[in-house]
Enzyme design. Structure first.
Site, PDB file in Angstrom:
ATOM      1  N   ASN A  10      66.650 -16.418  17.039  1.00 46.69           N
ATOM      2  CA  ASN A  10      65.534 -16.038  17.857  1.00 46.69           C
ATOM      3  C   ASN A  10      64.310 -15.887  17.020  1.00 46.69           C
ATOM      4  O   ASN A  10      64.157 -14.892  16.258  1.00 46.69           O
ATOM      5  CB  ASN A  10      65.904 -14.735  18.371  1.00 46.69           C
ATOM      6  CG  ASN A  10      64.863 -14.277  19.317  1.00 46.69           C
ATOM      7  OD1 ASN A  10      63.754 -14.773  19.727  1.00 46.69           O
ATOM      8  ND2 ASN A  10      65.004 -12.994  19.752  1.00 46.69           N
ATOM      9  N   TRP A  11      63.435 -17.100  17.079  1.00 42.18           N
ATOM     10  CA  TRP A  11      62.323 -17.030  16.416  1.00 42.18           C
ATOM     11  C   TRP A  11      61.100 -16.170  16.895  1.00 42.18           C
ATOM     12  O   TRP A  11      59.933 -15.886  16.182  1.00 42.18           O
ATOM     13  CB  TRP A  11      61.748 -18.394  16.172  1.00 42.18           C
ATOM     14  CG  TRP A  11      62.636 -19.228  15.435  1.00 42.18           C
ATOM     15  CD1 TRP A  11      63.562 -18.866  14.640  1.00 42.18           C
ATOM     16  CD2 TRP A  11      62.403 -20.602  15.383  1.00 42.18           C
ATOM     17  NE1 TRP A  11      64.334 -20.130  13.968  1.00 42.18           N
ATOM     18  CE2 TRP A  11      63.578 -20.953  14.458  1.00 42.18           C
ATOM     19  CE3 TRP A  11      61.539 -21.561  15.867  1.00 42.18           C
ATOM     20  CZ2 TRP A  11      63.584 -22.479  14.055  1.00 42.18           C
ATOM     21  CZ3 TRP A  11      61.874 -23.027  15.423  1.00 42.18           C
ATOM     22  CH2 TRP A  11      62.893 -23.447  14.360  1.00 42.18           C
ATOM     23  N   SER A 213      70.061  -7.135  12.520  1.00 46.12           N
ATOM     24  CA  SER A 213      69.699  -6.894  11.091  1.00 46.12           C
ATOM     25  C   SER A 213      70.748  -7.708  10.458  1.00 46.12           C
ATOM     26  O   SER A 213      71.291  -7.621   9.288  1.00 46.12           O
ATOM     27  CB  SER A 213      69.362  -5.707  10.642  1.00 46.12           C
ATOM     28  OG  SER A 213      68.434  -5.011  10.911  1.00 46.12           O
ATOM     29  N   GLY A 234      67.388 -12.712  14.339  1.00 46.72           N
ATOM     30  CA  GLY A 234      65.826 -12.803  14.171  1.00 46.72           C
ATOM     31  C   GLY A 234      65.278 -13.162  12.983  1.00 46.72           C
ATOM     32  O   GLY A 234      65.411 -14.409  12.636  1.00 46.72           O
ATOM     33  N   GLY A 235      64.941 -12.251  12.282  1.00 45.32           N
ATOM     34  CA  GLY A 235      64.216 -12.466  10.875  1.00 45.32           C
ATOM     35  C   GLY A 235      64.783 -13.406  10.040  1.00 45.32           C
ATOM     36  O   GLY A 235      64.118 -14.257   9.640  1.00 45.32           O
TER      37      GLY A 235
HETATM   38  P1  PGA Z   1      66.776  -9.245  13.688  1.00 43.05           P
HETATM   39  O1  PGA Z   1      66.568  -9.408  15.098  1.00 43.05           O
HETATM   40  O2  PGA Z   1      67.768 -10.071  13.356  1.00 43.05           O
HETATM   41  O3  PGA Z   1      65.459  -9.478  12.883  1.00 43.05           O
HETATM   42  O4  PGA Z   1      67.155  -7.584  13.686  1.00 43.05           O
HETATM   43  C1  PGA Z   1      67.412  -9.743  16.212  1.00 43.05           C
HETATM   44  C2  PGA Z   1      67.211  -9.981  17.430  1.00 43.05           C
HETATM   45  O5  PGA Z   1      66.159  -9.187  17.698  1.00 43.05           O
HETATM   46  O6  PGA Z   1      67.676 -10.674  17.971  1.00 43.05           O
END
Ligand code: PGA
Length: 251
Positions: A10-11, A213, A234-235
């Site tokens: 998820n960018w 995370s 995400g990140g």
């Molecule tokens: P993160 O975000 O991997 O940066 O914790 C996950 C998400 O929001 O889907």
């Protein structure tokens, strides 16, 4: 629950045109990626056509949200049918950032899930508790309620197209990952809630991802936990080499 894993990036509101091009250039040169892993990324709306052109056959392009009305006076939003027209078949729904920053309600999310499933698209439905709810030991109640609300009025025959992501809000972007016990308990509550809306066979067949995370270093461990069919990242999905490591972790 299958041997097949799903790795979705998820960018959010990140990357410009050059970044997207560079990402796919690296990903497409990664060589053979595991055949048992379904993987994809969710760019911002304006980058979807470019991502569809640049991606290789194995990569899925995912949207981050949709409007549940096929067309009309909804300035600033993109409808599920416009995504379908573009051949974007997977759409994240109910991400905690949409719920908090854009005040999306369970009823809004329900409309989106209904629209997507009726159109033959795949919602990636995000559920998960806040830190306050986690501390109050309400994870199971919150996840059950969010699934129940999101699936209200849905024809159970359409549920095989659903993907769910368990994303505890306190783990998103914080570097704090949920424990195996946290995840197993939440995912089993999620599957019980799907079973209540459909049946146990459908619930067991619904892919449930973990998000919050996830990094290349912990992805393999997390995908080995009982009931976890993949990860929503995400990140750590922004860097193409990290993303390739995440995909390989699902092998
Ligand atoms: P993160 O975000 O991997 O940066 O914790 C996950 C998400 O929001 O889907």
């Amino acid at each position: 629950m299958t041997n097949r894993k799903i790795v979705l990036g998820n960018w959010k509101t990140n990357k410009n045109v050059a970044d997207v091009k560079a990402f796919f250039s690296t990903l497409n040169q990664a060589g053979d990626l595991p055949k048992n892993v379904i993987f994809g990324v969710a760019p911002v709306f304006v980058h979807l056509p470019m991502a569809l052109q640049l991606k290789n056959a194995q990569t899925i392009v995912v949207a981050q949200d949709c409007n549940p009305h096929s067309s009309g006076a909804f300035t600033g939003s993109v409808s599920y049918s416009q995504l379908k027209d573009l051949e974007v078949n997977h759409v994240i729904v109910g991400h905690s950032e949409r719920r908090t920053l854009y005040h999306e309600t369970d009823a809004d999310i329900n409309l989106k899930v209904i629209a997507l499933l009726n159109a033959g698209l795949t919602p990636v439905l995000c559920v998960g508790e806040s830190l306050q709810e986690y501390d109050a030991k309400q994870t199971k109640i919150v996840c059950t309620q969010q699934i129940k609300a999101a699936l209200t009025g849905i024809d159970a025959a359409l549920l095989p197209n659903l993907i769910v992501a368990y994303e505890p809000v306190w783990a998103i972007g914080t570097g704090r990952t949920a424990t195996e016990n946290d995840v197993v308990v939440a995912i089993s509550a999620i599957r019980d809630a799907i079973a209540a809306s459909a049946n146990t066979a459908t619930a067991n067949a619904t892919p449930v991802l973990y998000g919050g995370s996830v990094k290349p270093d912990n992805a393999r461990t997390i995908m080995g936990w009982p009931g976890v069919d993949g990860v929503l990242v995400g990140g750590a999905s922004l860097d193409p080499n990290d993303f390739i490591r995440l995909v390989k972790a699902g092998a």
